[in-house]
Design a protein around this motif. Structure first.
Motif, PDB file in Angstrom:
ATOM      1  N   ASP A 179       0.879  -1.169   0.000  1.00 51.34           N
ATOM      2  CA  ASP A 179       0.000   0.000   0.000  1.00 51.34           C
ATOM      3  C   ASP A 179       0.916   1.219   0.000  1.00 51.34           C
ATOM      4  O   ASP A 179       1.395   1.658   1.039  1.00 51.34           O
ATOM      5  CB  ASP A 179      -0.909  -0.036   1.225  1.00 51.34           C
ATOM      6  CG  ASP A 179      -1.949   1.068   1.217  1.00 51.34           C
ATOM      7  OD1 ASP A 179      -2.031   1.824   0.232  1.00 51.34           O
ATOM      8  OD2 ASP A 179      -2.682   1.172   2.220  1.00 51.34           O
ATOM      9  N   HIS A 180       1.177   1.740  -1.194  1.00 48.44           N
ATOM     10  CA  HIS A 180       2.172   2.790  -1.411  1.00 48.44           C
ATOM     11  C   HIS A 180       1.622   4.152  -0.992  1.00 48.44           C
ATOM     12  O   HIS A 180       0.578   4.577  -1.496  1.00 48.44           O
ATOM     13  CB  HIS A 180       2.589   2.797  -2.882  1.00 48.44           C
ATOM     14  CG  HIS A 180       3.848   3.515  -3.146  1.00 48.44           C
ATOM     15  ND1 HIS A 180       3.912   4.882  -3.261  1.00 48.44           N
ATOM     16  CD2 HIS A 180       5.112   3.051  -3.309  1.00 48.44           C
ATOM     17  CE1 HIS A 180       5.160   5.230  -3.499  1.00 48.44           C
ATOM     18  NE2 HIS A 180       5.908   4.147  -3.527  1.00 48.44           N
ATOM     19  N   LYS A 181       2.314   4.830  -0.103  1.00 43.07           N
ATOM     20  CA  LYS A 181       1.827   6.109   0.432  1.00 43.07           C
ATOM     21  C   LYS A 181       1.715   7.182  -0.645  1.00 43.07           C
ATOM     22  O   LYS A 181       0.690   7.855  -0.753  1.00 43.07           O
ATOM     23  CB  LYS A 181       2.740   6.593   1.562  1.00 43.07           C
ATOM     24  CG  LYS A 181       2.603   5.787   2.832  1.00 43.07           C
ATOM     25  CD  LYS A 181       3.491   6.318   3.936  1.00 43.07           C
ATOM     26  CE  LYS A 181       3.290   5.518   5.213  1.00 43.07           C
ATOM     27  NZ  LYS A 181       4.100   6.048   6.320  1.00 43.07           N
ATOM     28  N   ASN A 182       2.750   7.389  -1.451  1.00 44.13           N
ATOM     29  CA  ASN A 182       2.728   8.467  -2.449  1.00 44.13           C
ATOM     30  C   ASN A 182       1.698   8.234  -3.541  1.00 44.13           C
ATOM     31  O   ASN A 182       1.012   9.156  -3.956  1.00 44.13           O
ATOM     32  CB  ASN A 182       4.105   8.649  -3.080  1.00 44.13           C
ATOM     33  CG  ASN A 182       5.089   9.322  -2.159  1.00 44.13           C
ATOM     34  OD1 ASN A 182       4.728   9.831  -1.102  1.00 44.13           O
ATOM     35  ND2 ASN A 182       6.350   9.310  -2.546  1.00 44.13           N
TER      36      ASN A 182
ATOM     37  N   ARG B 267      -7.688  -0.338  -7.359  1.00 42.83           N
ATOM     38  CA  ARG B 267      -6.788   0.569  -6.646  1.00 42.83           C
ATOM     39  C   ARG B 267      -5.347   0.065  -6.774  1.00 42.83           C
ATOM     40  O   ARG B 267      -4.645  -0.125  -5.799  1.00 42.83           O
ATOM     41  CB  ARG B 267      -7.201   0.671  -5.176  1.00 42.83           C
ATOM     42  CG  ARG B 267      -6.591   1.865  -4.487  1.00 42.83           C
ATOM     43  CD  ARG B 267      -7.049   2.034  -3.048  1.00 42.83           C
ATOM     44  NE  ARG B 267      -5.884   2.561  -2.346  1.00 42.83           N
ATOM     45  CZ  ARG B 267      -5.367   2.047  -1.257  1.00 42.83           C
ATOM     46  NH1 ARG B 267      -5.915   1.017  -0.676  1.00 42.83           N
ATOM     47  NH2 ARG B 267      -4.313   2.589  -0.713  1.00 42.83           N
ATOM     48  N   SER B 268      -4.942  -0.171  -8.021  1.00 40.12           N
ATOM     49  CA  SER B 268      -3.608  -0.704  -8.257  1.00 40.12           C
ATOM     50  C   SER B 268      -3.048  -0.152  -9.567  1.00 40.12           C
ATOM     51  O   SER B 268      -3.664   0.691 -10.208  1.00 40.12           O
ATOM     52  CB  SER B 268      -3.662  -2.237  -8.305  1.00 40.12           C
ATOM     53  OG  SER B 268      -2.354  -2.765  -8.320  1.00 40.12           O
TER      54      SER B 268
ATOM     55  N   SER C 239      -0.910   6.165  -3.364  1.00 37.46           N
ATOM     56  CA  SER C 239      -2.220   5.782  -2.824  1.00 37.46           C
ATOM     57  C   SER C 239      -2.809   4.602  -3.584  1.00 37.46           C
ATOM     58  O   SER C 239      -4.007   4.568  -3.883  1.00 37.46           O
ATOM     59  CB  SER C 239      -3.192   6.971  -2.844  1.00 37.46           C
ATOM     60  OG  SER C 239      -2.735   7.982  -1.988  1.00 37.46           O
ATOM     61  N   LEU C 240      -1.946   3.654  -3.927  1.00 40.67           N
ATOM     62  CA  LEU C 240      -2.345   2.448  -4.645  1.00 40.67           C
ATOM     63  C   LEU C 240      -1.668   1.230  -4.028  1.00 40.67           C
ATOM     64  O   LEU C 240      -0.609   1.349  -3.405  1.00 40.67           O
ATOM     65  CB  LEU C 240      -1.918   2.527  -6.117  1.00 40.67           C
ATOM     66  CG  LEU C 240      -2.515   3.614  -6.989  1.00 40.67           C
ATOM     67  CD1 LEU C 240      -1.837   3.647  -8.346  1.00 40.67           C
ATOM     68  CD2 LEU C 240      -4.012   3.416  -7.145  1.00 40.67           C
ATOM     69  N   TRP C 241      -2.246   0.055  -4.271  1.00 39.99           N
ATOM     70  CA  TRP C 241      -1.586  -1.206  -3.975  1.00 39.99           C
ATOM     71  C   TRP C 241      -0.722  -1.540  -5.186  1.00 39.99           C
ATOM     72  O   TRP C 241      -1.245  -1.717  -6.288  1.00 39.99           O
ATOM     73  CB  TRP C 241      -2.613  -2.315  -3.745  1.00 39.99           C
ATOM     74  CG  TRP C 241      -3.272  -2.247  -2.411  1.00 39.99           C
ATOM     75  CD1 TRP C 241      -4.478  -1.669  -2.119  1.00 39.99           C
ATOM     76  CD2 TRP C 241      -2.767  -2.756  -1.179  1.00 39.99           C
ATOM     77  NE1 TRP C 241      -4.742  -1.794  -0.779  1.00 39.99           N
ATOM     78  CE2 TRP C 241      -3.707  -2.462  -0.172  1.00 39.99           C
ATOM     79  CE3 TRP C 241      -1.599  -3.438  -0.820  1.00 39.99           C
ATOM     80  CZ2 TRP C 241      -3.521  -2.837   1.161  1.00 39.99           C
ATOM     81  CZ3 TRP C 241      -1.420  -3.803   0.501  1.00 39.99           C
ATOM     82  CH2 TRP C 241      -2.368  -3.502   1.475  1.00 39.99           C
TER      83      TRP C 241
ATOM     84  N   GLY D 237      -0.891  10.157  -7.949  1.00 41.05           N
ATOM     85  CA  GLY D 237      -0.569  10.419  -6.551  1.00 41.05           C
ATOM     86  C   GLY D 237       0.234  11.689  -6.371  1.00 41.05           C
ATOM     87  O   GLY D 237       0.181  12.614  -7.202  1.00 41.05           O
ATOM     88  N   ILE D 238       1.008  11.750  -5.318  1.00 39.56           N
ATOM     89  CA  ILE D 238       1.754  12.950  -4.936  1.00 39.56           C
ATOM     90  C   ILE D 238       2.742  13.388  -6.014  1.00 39.56           C
ATOM     91  O   ILE D 238       2.916  14.573  -6.258  1.00 39.56           O
ATOM     92  CB  ILE D 238       2.466  12.724  -3.586  1.00 39.56           C
ATOM     93  CG1 ILE D 238       1.422  12.555  -2.481  1.00 39.56           C
ATOM     94  CG2 ILE D 238       3.415  13.871  -3.258  1.00 39.56           C
ATOM     95  CD1 ILE D 238       1.992  12.102  -1.148  1.00 39.56           C
TER      96      ILE D 238
ATOM     97  N   ASN E  22       2.115   2.050   3.696  1.00 38.95           N
ATOM     98  CA  ASN E  22       1.208   1.937   4.832  1.00 38.95           C
ATOM     99  C   ASN E  22       1.192   0.509   5.360  1.00 38.95           C
ATOM    100  O   ASN E  22       1.121   0.290   6.569  1.00 38.95           O
ATOM    101  CB  ASN E  22      -0.217   2.340   4.430  1.00 38.95           C
ATOM    102  CG  ASN E  22      -0.319   3.816   4.125  1.00 38.95           C
ATOM    103  OD1 ASN E  22       0.135   4.648   4.886  1.00 38.95           O
ATOM    104  ND2 ASN E  22      -0.919   4.132   2.989  1.00 38.95           N
TER     105      ASN E  22
END
Length: 181
Positions: A65-68, A162-163, A70-72, A118-119, A148
Motif C-alpha cells: 500500500d504505497h503512500k505516495n 486501486r492498483s 495511494s495504490l496497492w 498520486g503525490i 502503509n
C-alpha cells in the motif's frame, strides 16, 4: 549499461498489442540516447526506468500500500544511473522488505509504460516487471516511510481498482507462464 538494458527489454515476449507497443516505444527511447534513469526527484527526466518485482508464492502475490501513489503496487524502485535493472531488484528488495535474494533474478516477464498518479503524478515510468519466488510465511520488515502496509493477495482477489493499471495484464501473463497454452 544501455545495451544491457536494451537486452532486458528485447528479451520480453509481449502478451498483447499493448505490451508490444510499449516494448517498441521503449526500444526507440533507449536507442534515442535519452537519459534512462531518474537523476533528480521526483521526475527528471520526465520518463525513466523502474524495476518492479512481484513476490509470488503459488497463486499469491505480495503488494504494498504505497503512500505516495495511494495504490496497492508491486514493490520496486527507480533504476539508478549505471545500475542494471536486476541489481535494482536486489537493492530494493533489501531496502523495502528487508529480504535478501536467494536466487538469481531472471529476465523480466513484462514491460509497461504508465503515467504516474498520486503525490508525484505526471511523469512516465517505464517498468520492467520481474518475478521473485517467495514464501508468504516468511516475515517481512517493510519500509514504513514508503508503505502503509504490505499484504499477500490471492491473484484472483488483488485490488485491481486501486492498483497499477497493468496489474491484471501482469497476472494474466504470470498465469499463462505457469500454465502454458
Amino acid at each position: 549499461m544501455r545495451s544491457a538494458i536494451r537486452g532486458e527489454v528485447a528479451s520480453i515476449e509481449p502478451l498483447d498489442e499493448v505490451e508490444r507497443a510499449h516494448i517498441e516505444d521503449t526500444l526507440a527511447w533507449i536507442d534515442s540516447g535519452a537519459e534512462l534513469c531518474r537523476i533528480q526527484k521526483p521526475a527528471i527526466p520526465p520518463k525513466h526506468l523502474v524495476s518492479y518485482f512481484v513476490l509470488v508464492d503459488e497463486e499469491h502475490v505480495l503488494l504494498v500500500d504505497h503512500k505516495n501513489a495511494s495504490l496497492w503496487l508491486p514493490t520496486g524502485g527507480h533504476v539508478e544511473p549505471g545500475e542494471h535493472p536486476r541489481a535494482t531488484v536486489a537493492r530494493e528488495l533489501r531496502e523495502e522488505l528487508g529480504l535478501e535474494l536467494r536466487q538469481p533474478v531472471m529476465a523480466p516477464l513484462m514491460l509497461t509504460c504508465s503515467q504516474t498518479v498520486g503525490i508525484t503524478a505526471g511523469h512516465t515510468d517505464v517498468s520492467l516487471w520481474y518475478v521473485i519466488d517467495a514464501n508468504r510465511s516468511e516475515p517481512l520488515t517493510f519500509d514504513t516511510e514508503e508503505f502503509n502496509s504490505v499484504r499477500w493477495f490471492h491473484a484472483g482477489e488483488a485490488p485491481l481498482s486501486r492498483s497499477d493499471p497493468h496489474l491484471q495484464r501482469f497476472l494474466n501473463k504470470l498465469n499463462r507462464r505457469r500454465r502454458p497454452v
